[in-house]
Design a protein around this motif. Sequence first.
Motif, mmCIF file in Angstrom:
data_model
loop_
_atom_site.group_PDB
_atom_site.id
_atom_site.type_symbol
_atom_site.label_atom_id
_atom_site.label_comp_id
_atom_site.label_asym_id
_atom_site.label_seq_id
_atom_site.Cartn_x
_atom_site.Cartn_y
_atom_site.Cartn_z
ATOM 1 N N GLY A 73 36.744 50.866 24.771
ATOM 2 C CA GLY A 73 38.040 51.089 23.700
ATOM 3 C C GLY A 73 37.759 52.214 22.508
ATOM 4 O O GLY A 73 38.930 52.552 22.059
ATOM 5 N N GLU A 74 36.609 52.169 22.218
ATOM 6 C CA GLU A 74 36.495 53.262 21.173
ATOM 7 C C GLU A 74 36.657 54.735 21.732
ATOM 8 O O GLU A 74 37.270 55.540 20.824
ATOM 9 C CB GLU A 74 34.993 53.228 20.799
ATOM 10 N N ASN A 75 36.246 55.045 22.849
ATOM 11 C CA ASN A 75 36.612 56.423 23.296
ATOM 12 C C ASN A 75 37.999 56.453 23.919
ATOM 13 O O ASN A 75 38.610 57.761 23.705
ATOM 14 C CB ASN A 75 35.620 56.720 24.691
ATOM 15 N N ARG A 76 38.845 55.317 24.180
ATOM 16 C CA ARG A 76 40.090 55.608 24.463
ATOM 17 C C ARG A 76 40.869 56.246 22.943
ATOM 18 O O ARG A 76 41.858 56.489 22.996
ATOM 19 C CB ARG A 76 40.728 54.301 25.060
ATOM 20 N N GLU A 77 40.355 55.470 21.848
ATOM 21 C CA GLU A 77 41.035 55.632 20.701
ATOM 22 C C GLU A 77 40.815 57.305 20.218
ATOM 23 O O GLU A 77 41.454 57.911 19.648
ATOM 24 C CB GLU A 77 40.453 54.687 19.585
ATOM 25 N N ARG A 78 39.393 57.459 20.559
ATOM 26 C CA ARG A 78 38.978 58.910 19.903
ATOM 27 C C ARG A 78 39.327 59.972 20.884
ATOM 28 O O ARG A 78 39.626 61.240 20.545
ATOM 29 C CB ARG A 78 37.511 58.994 20.113
#
Length: 208
Positions: A73-78
């Motif tokens: 989830g964090e990487n999809r946002e970043r």
Amino acid sequence: MAGKHQRKMLRLMGSGEPVRLAVTMATMKKLTRLAFIAQQFGYAYENLQQTGQGGSVLSLVPDPDPQARALAGENRERYPHAAEGGPLPPLVPESLEILKARMVLDLRRQHSAKARMVLILVPLTLGSLTLGLEFGEDVASGLTIAGVFWAATAALLCAMFAASRRYNARYTARLQAAGFTPVTDHNGRSRYVPPGGRLPGHGNPFAG
């Protein structure tokens, strides 16, 4: 920037289903990086197989681990444009080494020892006979040439197998030091899984 195989892999992962990515003429370095990128977006490495003529199939499955999902989830946002060729998460050498060890061992254990002998000795014998009959003046000299070539090539292969066993021992030790445990898959092949992990078909909640 992502290469074509990384873009294709990330697009396939968007379905949330298990992914089998066919890659031609790929180095182990490239295959390892593909598996690492998949881990950054919620997928786990499952298997690597050779298909002949320089082809490989990288199998990936959704990772249900809460930490893996949080990281995804964090990487999809970043990195929202990763699947379109945009920036990707940075590589982590330690993780790459672990993945490489697992993938190399999976490749080398794709076939049983008996099957590997058949795959090597049959072409070697036929090739030696063809070479001997081609360059020999008669059948006797041809068989002599074939025998010499067969013996020399077999000796070289034995040396290569010995080196391969040493590398296998090194990779095995690397995985065991990281907490990985050996399991046997449905084909009788020894595989290594992460601490607390299991292979698909052995109680894995994301077995496809």
